[in-house]
Design an enzyme around this catalytic site. Structure first.
Site, PDB file in Angstrom:
ATOM      1  N   ASP A   6       4.497  -1.277   2.175  1.00 31.81           N
ATOM      2  CA  ASP A   6       5.632  -0.470   1.737  1.00 31.81           C
ATOM      3  C   ASP A   6       6.512  -0.114   2.939  1.00 31.81           C
ATOM      4  OD1 ASP A   6       7.119   1.476   0.131  1.00 31.81           O
ATOM      5  OD2 ASP A   6       5.933   3.000   1.187  1.00 31.81           O
ATOM      6  N   ASP A   8       9.286   2.934   3.113  1.00 31.67           N
ATOM      7  CA  ASP A   8       9.556   4.362   3.335  1.00 31.67           C
ATOM      8  C   ASP A   8       8.260   5.163   3.324  1.00 31.67           C
ATOM      9  OD1 ASP A   8      12.325   3.767   3.303  1.00 31.67           O
ATOM     10  OD2 ASP A   8      12.267   3.760   1.118  1.00 31.67           O
ATOM     11  N   ASP A 137       2.372   4.775   0.857  1.00 34.88           N
ATOM     12  CA  ASP A 137       2.148   6.226   0.934  1.00 34.88           C
ATOM     13  C   ASP A 137       2.216   6.907  -0.437  1.00 34.88           C
ATOM     14  OD1 ASP A 137       5.000   5.565   1.026  1.00 34.88           O
ATOM     15  OD2 ASP A 137       5.298   7.727   1.129  1.00 34.88           O
TER      16      ASP A 137
HETATM   17 MG   LIG Z   1       6.816   4.755   0.421  1.00 31.82          MG
END
Ligand SMILES: [Mg+2]
Length: 181
Positions: A6, A8, A137
């Site tokens: 991923d 961000d 995240d």
């Molecule tokens: Mg993310």
């Protein structure tokens, strides 16, 4: 193995940029330090009357392009590739895509280099992308129950309540990912 990563909050430091920009634009308003963030979606942690202002920060031109890399992330990306893994960047653009889509490509070119452009996968549904692991995240990735990959959480203050999933910080990528069952 194929490692989906991923952007961000995983390789690009979205939270610090948001906090610093928010403080600069709205010094009179409440600001939540990154270490005290407890919700994945930032709008949920600010008073409802600030919703428009919160969105304006991360939809503004230049926001995504100027995120700092998360410490260790760039080295880890290159090390994973050098170790023979098929490393892809798998990121969900905002529905309000106007700045963020172009700027995600610019970010990858600037920080990882032009030979990573082809590794970028933009999708709002990561569950249809094939891979062995997804480092992300986000506490719950949509469709993960039917996905091929194992979701490994990139450790962040706002995902501490998630039980059971394995966690990773970049300094430990080798021991976490290469110890996979
Ligand atoms: Mg993310």
């Amino acid at each position: 193995m194929r490692i989906l990563v991923d952007m961000d909050g995983t390789i690009a430091d979205w939270e610090t940029k948001f906090y610093d920009t928010w403080r600069a634009l709205h010094p009179d308003k409440v600001a939540v330090p990154v270490s005290e963030r407890t919700t994945f979606r930032i709008v949920e942690q600010y008073p409802p009357e600030y919703r428009h202002h919160v969105r304006a920060v991360y939809t503004s031109p230049g926001f995504f392009r100027t995120l700092e890399p998360i410490p260790g992330a760039l080295d880890a990306m290159r090390e994973m590739r050098e170790a023979g893994h098929d490393v892809r960047i798998c990121t969900s653009p905002l529905s309000d895509y106007r700045n963020c889509v172009l700027e995600k490509y610019e970010w990858v070119e600037e920080y990882l280099g032009p030979d990573w452009i082809g590794a970028l996968i933009l999708t709002r549904d990561k569950s249809v992308v094939r891979g062995d692991v997804l480092v992300d995240d986000r506490p719950d990735v949509a469709g993960e129950a039917s996905a091929e990959w194992e979701h490994v959480l990139y450790d962040q203050p706002y995902n501490q309540a998630v039980p059971r999933k394995r966690r990773l910080i970049w300094a430990a990528w080798r021991s976490v990912l290469e110890s996979r069952r």
